[in-house]
Design a protein around this motif. Structure first.
Motif, PDB file in Angstrom:
ATOM      1  N   LEU A   1      26.597  47.919  21.184  1.00  0.00           N
ATOM      2  CA  LEU A   1      25.390  47.408  21.854  1.00  0.00           C
ATOM      3  C   LEU A   1      24.119  47.957  21.203  1.00  0.00           C
ATOM      4  CD1 LEU A   1      26.377  47.537  25.638  1.00  0.00           C
ATOM      5  CD2 LEU A   1      26.479  45.610  24.049  1.00  0.00           C
ATOM      6  N   GLN A   2      24.217  48.301  19.947  1.00  0.00           N
ATOM      7  CA  GLN A   2      23.056  48.841  19.232  1.00  0.00           C
ATOM      8  C   GLN A   2      21.904  47.830  19.251  1.00  0.00           C
ATOM      9  OE1 GLN A   2      23.775  49.719  15.112  1.00  0.00           O
ATOM     10  NE2 GLN A   2      22.015  51.101  14.947  1.00  0.00           N
ATOM     11  N   ARG A   3      20.693  48.338  19.499  1.00  0.00           N
ATOM     12  CA  ARG A   3      19.458  47.544  19.545  1.00  0.00           C
ATOM     13  C   ARG A   3      19.441  46.529  20.694  1.00  0.00           C
ATOM     14  NH1 ARG A   3      15.931  48.297  15.581  1.00  0.00           N
ATOM     15  NH2 ARG A   3      16.594  49.505  13.771  1.00  0.00           N
TER      16      ARG A   3
ATOM     17  N   ARG B   1      21.027  58.849  18.877  1.00  0.00           N
ATOM     18  CA  ARG B   1      20.631  58.093  17.681  1.00  0.00           C
ATOM     19  C   ARG B   1      20.813  56.595  17.845  1.00  0.00           C
ATOM     20  NH1 ARG B   1      25.935  59.433  16.890  1.00  0.00           N
ATOM     21  NH2 ARG B   1      27.266  57.925  15.826  1.00  0.00           N
ATOM     22  N   TRP B   2      21.587  56.183  18.856  1.00  0.00           N
ATOM     23  CA  TRP B   2      21.784  54.755  19.046  1.00  0.00           C
ATOM     24  C   TRP B   2      20.528  54.072  19.588  1.00  0.00           C
ATOM     25  CZ3 TRP B   2      25.364  52.942  16.253  1.00  0.00           C
ATOM     26  CH2 TRP B   2      26.575  53.611  16.068  1.00  0.00           C
ATOM     27  N   CYS B   3      19.547  54.850  20.033  1.00  0.00           N
ATOM     28  CA  CYS B   3      18.232  54.270  20.334  1.00  0.00           C
ATOM     29  C   CYS B   3      17.541  54.056  18.996  1.00  0.00           C
ATOM     30  CB  CYS B   3      17.392  55.202  21.211  1.00  0.00           C
ATOM     31  SG  CYS B   3      15.682  54.627  21.435  1.00  0.00           S
ATOM     32  N   PRO B   4      17.096  52.857  18.674  1.00  0.00           N
ATOM     33  CA  PRO B   4      16.512  52.591  17.352  1.00  0.00           C
ATOM     34  C   PRO B   4      15.250  53.389  17.063  1.00  0.00           C
ATOM     35  CG  PRO B   4      16.214  50.719  18.827  1.00  0.00           C
ATOM     36  CD  PRO B   4      17.166  51.650  19.495  1.00  0.00           C
TER      37      PRO B   4
ATOM     38  N   HIS C   1      15.472  56.337  28.519  1.00  0.00           N
ATOM     39  CA  HIS C   1      14.509  56.012  29.570  1.00  0.00           C
ATOM     40  C   HIS C   1      13.108  55.809  29.022  1.00  0.00           C
ATOM     41  CE1 HIS C   1      17.141  57.856  33.006  1.00  0.00           C
ATOM     42  NE2 HIS C   1      17.791  56.999  32.239  1.00  0.00           N
ATOM     43  N   THR C   2      12.866  56.246  27.776  1.00  0.00           N
ATOM     44  CA  THR C   2      11.551  56.062  27.169  1.00  0.00           C
ATOM     45  C   THR C   2      11.420  54.683  26.546  1.00  0.00           C
ATOM     46  OG1 THR C   2      11.380  58.436  26.688  1.00  0.00           O
ATOM     47  CG2 THR C   2       9.908  56.958  25.472  1.00  0.00           C
ATOM     48  N   HIS C   3      12.433  54.282  25.778  1.00  0.00           N
ATOM     49  CA  HIS C   3      12.354  53.024  25.032  1.00  0.00           C
ATOM     50  C   HIS C   3      13.213  51.914  25.614  1.00  0.00           C
ATOM     51  CE1 HIS C   3      11.621  56.388  22.065  1.00  0.00           C
ATOM     52  NE2 HIS C   3      10.463  55.757  22.084  1.00  0.00           N
ATOM     53  N   GLU C   4      14.076  52.270  26.588  1.00  0.00           N
ATOM     54  CA  GLU C   4      14.870  51.306  27.342  1.00  0.00           C
ATOM     55  C   GLU C   4      15.896  50.549  26.498  1.00  0.00           C
ATOM     56  OE1 GLU C   4      12.391  48.876  29.798  1.00  0.00           O
ATOM     57  OE2 GLU C   4      11.264  50.579  30.584  1.00  0.00           O
ATOM     58  N   PHE C   5      16.464  51.247  25.502  1.00  0.00           N
ATOM     59  CA  PHE C   5      17.551  50.680  24.722  1.00  0.00           C
ATOM     60  C   PHE C   5      18.872  51.320  25.154  1.00  0.00           C
ATOM     61  CE2 PHE C   5      14.108  49.507  21.864  1.00  0.00           C
ATOM     62  CZ  PHE C   5      14.524  48.272  21.383  1.00  0.00           C
ATOM     63  N   VAL C   6      19.953  50.546  25.120  1.00  0.00           N
ATOM     64  CA  VAL C   6      21.284  51.093  25.395  1.00  0.00           C
ATOM     65  C   VAL C   6      21.610  52.119  24.314  1.00  0.00           C
ATOM     66  CG1 VAL C   6      23.744  50.569  25.564  1.00  0.00           C
ATOM     67  CG2 VAL C   6      22.062  48.952  26.454  1.00  0.00           C
ATOM     68  N   ARG C   7      22.181  53.245  24.724  1.00  0.00           N
ATOM     69  CA  ARG C   7      22.556  54.253  23.742  1.00  0.00           C
ATOM     70  C   ARG C   7      24.065  54.341  23.564  1.00  0.00           C
ATOM     71  NH1 ARG C   7      18.194  58.936  25.148  1.00  0.00           N
ATOM     72  NH2 ARG C   7      19.508  59.125  26.998  1.00  0.00           N
TER      73      ARG C   7
END
Length: 216
Positions: free
Chosen positions: A123-125, A201-204, A161-167
């Motif tokens: 689920l990257q990006r 790191r999975w948060c872009p 929680h800052t950028h709201e991307f799945v990690r």
């Protein structure tokens, strides 16, 4: 309360959550999203419901696809489910109020009977979503080993929680390790930062200081 308001507004997608005395008043149509998001945040959620003993299952109930229910079956006879994102673990009648029965229903992340795999950025990006349409092509978190401890099957999806991307997928103790609301004897890991956080790191935007530090 400020953190809860931010979570309800930004993550669950409730436009104007209203707090009165000691409780939140939320729109009925947000229940499905609220249950999904709360399970990802805490691992389990207990829904308290007051239902009329005289209510009966209708065609609308039998064809329902989520936790919404207007009859006494409490969703047990629904023809669908929540698109695979959580499951009813159990329920208990906690009060008999004459014509009304108060029941506590426990929901948790849906399990996966297949063998566990290592997470490799499936689920990257992808933006974190709690609505059915947004998750329709996601695998269940329990398909993977927990990316934090690598010693248990994952249960929920963690997000920045800052950028709201799945990690990454995490087990319940790893997911709640920064939270001091419940004690370890209640099934939560002690508050600790002594754990591998390389899955951040999975948060872009991980490591890009100008965009804000990735948060737990």
């Amino acid at each position: 309360m400020t953190d809860d308001r931010r979570w309800l507004h930004q993550i669950v997608g409730i436009r104007s959550p209203h707090f009165d005395n000691d409780r939140w008043h939320l729109p009925r149509n947000c229940l499905l999203k609220l249950v999904t998001a709360a399970i990802d945040r805490y691992g389990y959620i207990v829904v308290w419901r007051d239902m009329s003993k005289l209510s009966r299952c209708s065609k609308k109930c039998l064809e329902a696809e989520g936790v919404e229910c207007d009859c006494s079956c409490m969703g047990a006879h629904h023809g669908g489910n929540s698109s695979g994102w959580f499951e009813r673990i159990g329920d208990v009648v906690v009060a008999n109020l004459g014509e009304i029965t108060r029941t506590a229903v426990v929901y948790g992340a849906k399990g996966d009977e297949a063998g566990t795999a290592l997470y490799n950025g499936e689920l990257q990006r992808r933006r974190y979503r709690v609505d059915r349409a947004g998750r329709q092509d996601w695998p269940t978190a329990s398909r993977f080993m927990c990316t934090g401890c690598m010693s248990a099957r994952a249960r929920v999806w963690d997000h920045c929680h800052t950028h709201e991307f799945v990690r990454a997928p995490l087990c319940n103790p790893c997911n709640t390790r920064h939270w001091s609301g419940w004690q370890p004897q209640h099934g939560r890991a002690p508050r600790s930062r002594n754990i591998d956080t390389s899955y951040y790191r999975w948060c872009p935007f991980y490591g890009e200081k100008q965009l804000g530090k990735c948060s737990a």
